[in-house]
Design a protein around this motif. Sequence first.
Motif, mmCIF file in Angstrom:
data_model
loop_
_atom_site.group_PDB
_atom_site.id
_atom_site.type_symbol
_atom_site.label_atom_id
_atom_site.label_comp_id
_atom_site.label_asym_id
_atom_site.label_seq_id
_atom_site.Cartn_x
_atom_site.Cartn_y
_atom_site.Cartn_z
ATOM 1 N N ARG A 14 -8.346 -5.411 -2.313
ATOM 2 C CA ARG A 14 -8.409 -4.303 -1.336
ATOM 3 C C ARG A 14 -9.828 -3.756 -1.193
ATOM 4 N NH1 ARG A 14 -3.537 -1.765 0.297
ATOM 5 N NH2 ARG A 14 -4.944 -0.910 1.857
ATOM 6 N N CYS A 19 -6.670 0.991 -6.912
ATOM 7 C CA CYS A 19 -5.273 0.587 -6.690
ATOM 8 C C CYS A 19 -4.417 0.930 -7.903
ATOM 9 C CB CYS A 19 -5.195 -0.928 -6.481
ATOM 10 S SG CYS A 19 -5.963 -1.518 -4.967
ATOM 11 N N ARG A 24 -1.148 -3.925 -4.867
ATOM 12 C CA ARG A 24 -2.182 -3.819 -3.836
ATOM 13 C C ARG A 24 -2.088 -2.476 -3.105
ATOM 14 N NH1 ARG A 24 -5.152 -7.934 -2.716
ATOM 15 N NH2 ARG A 24 -5.388 -7.399 -0.523
ATOM 16 N N THR A 26 -3.138 1.187 -2.671
ATOM 17 C CA THR A 26 -4.302 1.976 -3.071
ATOM 18 C C THR A 26 -3.949 3.447 -3.243
ATOM 19 O OG1 THR A 26 -5.047 2.552 -0.834
ATOM 20 C CG2 THR A 26 -5.814 0.428 -1.731
ATOM 21 N N SER A 58 -2.497 8.852 -8.890
ATOM 22 C CA SER A 58 -3.266 8.773 -7.651
ATOM 23 C C SER A 58 -3.815 10.134 -7.261
ATOM 24 C CB SER A 58 -2.396 8.217 -6.516
ATOM 25 O OG SER A 58 -2.006 6.900 -6.791
#
Length: 99
Positions: A14, A19, A24, A26, A58
Amino acid sequence: MDYHKIITIEPGKRSGKPCIQGMRITVYDILEYLAGGMTEAEILEDFSELTSEDIKASLAFAELREKLDRGTQQIRDGKIIDGELVFQQLQEKLNRIEE
């Protein structure tokens, strides 16, 4: 939670964006889903491979990156007197995540 075990940065995946490990997806994908109005439950339902911890990691990564960017700008603007120390501390945290 040990976020650097969840968020990885690999140059060939990516375009080197952060990530979720082994995926994959993100950090920015997750932020876009949340900003678009999806709830955590909806994201987890649509992406069964994700966990609640992935979403929290995240958000934590994005928060740290934002603090680093904001601190860097404040240092440039002369608003932080001991900017080098602040920058160093934030950079160390970010490096641990990116390792």
